[in-house]
Design a protein around this motif. Structure first.
Motif, PDB file in Angstrom:
ATOM      1  N   GLU A  47      34.796 -70.930 -64.368  1.00  0.00           N
ATOM      2  CA  GLU A  47      36.184 -70.578 -64.622  1.00  0.00           C
ATOM      3  C   GLU A  47      37.071 -71.746 -64.227  1.00  0.00           C
ATOM      4  O   GLU A  47      36.899 -72.345 -63.161  1.00  0.00           O
ATOM      5  N   ALA A  48      38.011 -72.108 -65.096  1.00  0.00           N
ATOM      6  CA  ALA A  48      38.967 -73.167 -64.801  1.00  0.00           C
ATOM      7  C   ALA A  48      40.293 -72.815 -65.451  1.00  0.00           C
ATOM      8  O   ALA A  48      40.364 -72.613 -66.668  1.00  0.00           O
ATOM      9  N   ASP A  49      41.345 -72.709 -64.646  1.00  0.00           N
ATOM     10  CA  ASP A  49      42.688 -72.413 -65.155  1.00  0.00           C
ATOM     11  C   ASP A  49      42.726 -71.152 -66.003  1.00  0.00           C
ATOM     12  O   ASP A  49      43.472 -71.063 -66.981  1.00  0.00           O
ATOM     13  N   GLY A  50      41.902 -70.177 -65.650  1.00  0.00           N
ATOM     14  CA  GLY A  50      41.918 -68.905 -66.353  1.00  0.00           C
ATOM     15  C   GLY A  50      41.025 -68.820 -67.569  1.00  0.00           C
ATOM     16  O   GLY A  50      40.932 -67.764 -68.192  1.00  0.00           O
ATOM     17  N   THR A  51      40.356 -69.904 -67.929  1.00  0.00           N
ATOM     18  CA  THR A  51      39.418 -69.898 -69.047  1.00  0.00           C
ATOM     19  C   THR A  51      38.004 -69.909 -68.502  1.00  0.00           C
ATOM     20  O   THR A  51      37.694 -70.644 -67.560  1.00  0.00           O
ATOM     21  N   GLU A  82      43.051 -74.409 -75.909  1.00  0.00           N
ATOM     22  CA  GLU A  82      41.734 -74.514 -75.285  1.00  0.00           C
ATOM     23  C   GLU A  82      41.138 -75.909 -75.428  1.00  0.00           C
ATOM     24  O   GLU A  82      40.383 -76.348 -74.554  1.00  0.00           O
ATOM     25  N   ASP A  84      42.928 -78.740 -75.319  1.00  0.00           N
ATOM     26  CA  ASP A  84      43.616 -79.530 -74.297  1.00  0.00           C
ATOM     27  C   ASP A  84      43.086 -79.197 -72.909  1.00  0.00           C
ATOM     28  O   ASP A  84      42.845 -80.092 -72.084  1.00  0.00           O
ATOM     29  N   ARG A  85      42.887 -77.921 -72.648  1.00  0.00           N
ATOM     30  CA  ARG A  85      42.381 -77.502 -71.327  1.00  0.00           C
ATOM     31  C   ARG A  85      40.963 -78.006 -71.103  1.00  0.00           C
ATOM     32  O   ARG A  85      40.645 -78.531 -70.026  1.00  0.00           O
ATOM     33  N   ARG A  88      40.742 -81.699 -70.227  1.00  0.00           N
ATOM     34  CA  ARG A  88      41.144 -81.969 -68.849  1.00  0.00           C
ATOM     35  C   ARG A  88      40.080 -81.534 -67.850  1.00  0.00           C
ATOM     36  O   ARG A  88      39.872 -82.185 -66.821  1.00  0.00           O
ATOM     37  N   VAL A  89      39.383 -80.456 -68.144  1.00  0.00           N
ATOM     38  CA  VAL A  89      38.395 -79.928 -67.203  1.00  0.00           C
ATOM     39  C   VAL A  89      37.095 -80.726 -67.236  1.00  0.00           C
ATOM     40  O   VAL A  89      36.526 -81.060 -66.186  1.00  0.00           O
TER      41      VAL A  89
END
Length: 272
Positions: A47-51, A82, A84-85, A88-89
């Motif tokens: 899980e990262a930033d809610g995803t 998703e 973009d997220r 970053r992750v």
């Protein structure tokens, strides 16, 4: 037409380390088809930033990939967020959208389309004279398109379809434009179908996430991005019963093409 750069420079080809390829889907049937190519064993959730990502591993003939898989849901907006997220992750080498689409012209059920361009067909101005399209375009990464064309020519991706299809005419693969918007296009005589014929005449398929996905990649220019779609229905032949059989098949074909592409990338890396 605006293009973003290809993948970040690869590490030493002799390195034993995995590369990372984020795969984004919209539907469960698409995620399931992707996961069929993961190596057996533990597939942790992160899980990262809610995803929440399912972390799989793909062992190809020429090397391995770590594959974070995320099911973004339908729509251009969620796909773009998703991408973009995930960049970053994970800082991936490539991001792929793998899923199904409706065939507009030329393609047949089960064919696979790697999108060289995606049209946002809903952009425009609604005036007293009617709707005037102002269509925007995003392109997949040039380098990934080159390898997608090679994979399409060789047709080896068909051998990766799981389960293996029955004997018969193998599906074809295309590198061609597609269109993306927020509507489910239910008939070839609908207003949206007429708009596609009039203003996106070279689009062979239509879907709902590809433009947003490539927009998310556009703002992250160091990652390579490609949209891969399997044709699950045709605008002149749609039906719920057909969807139940053709959606899983089309998703498996798109996933097979995507993983063949990843293995081709590792093979090319070894030749550098």
């Amino acid at each position: 037409m605006t293009q973003h750069n290809g993948p970040a420079p690869a590490a030493d080809p002799g390195s034993a380390g995995n590369r990372t390829a984020v795969v984004i889907t919209a539907l469960g049937v698409e995620s399931g088809a992707v996961a069929e190519h993961f190596a057996a064993g533990h597939r942790p959730l992160r899980e990262a930033d809610g995803t929440v990502y399912e972390i799989g591993t793909f062992h190809g003939e020429h090397g391995s990939w770590t594959v974070p898989l995320v099911e973004a849901g339908q729509g251009n907006t969620s796909a773009g967020i998703e991408v973009d997220r995930a960049v970053r992750v994970f800082g991936p080498d490539v991001v792929l959208f793998v899923g199904i689409a409706g065939g507009v012209k030329d393609v047949a059920l089960g064919d696979v389309v790697a999108a060289d361009a995606v049209y946002d067909y809903e952009r425009g101005k609604d005036s007293e004279d009617g709707f005037v399209p102002r269509i925007k375009t995003r392109s997949s990464s040039h380098l990934l398109l080159q390898y997608a064309r090679a994979a399409a020519r060789r047709q080896r991706w068909c051998d990766r379809v799981r389960p293996a299809p029955p004997d018969g005419t193998p599906p074809r693969s295309w590198v061609a434009p597609i269109a993306a918007g927020g509507k489910v296009v239910g008939h070839d005589r609908s207003r949206t179908a007429e708009l596609l014929r009039a203003h996106c005449g070279d689009a062979v398929a239509v879907e709902m996430e590809g433009y947003g996905f490539l927009q998310g990649a556009y703002v992250n220019p160091r990652v390579g991005a490609l949209v891969v779609r399997g044709v699950s229905d045709l605008l002149n032949d749609k039906g719920e019963e057909n969807d139940r059989t053709e959606q899983p098949r089309a998703a498996r074909h798109a996933a097979a093409f995507a993983f063949e592409l990843l293995d081709v990338l590792r093979s090319a890396e070894q030749q550098r």
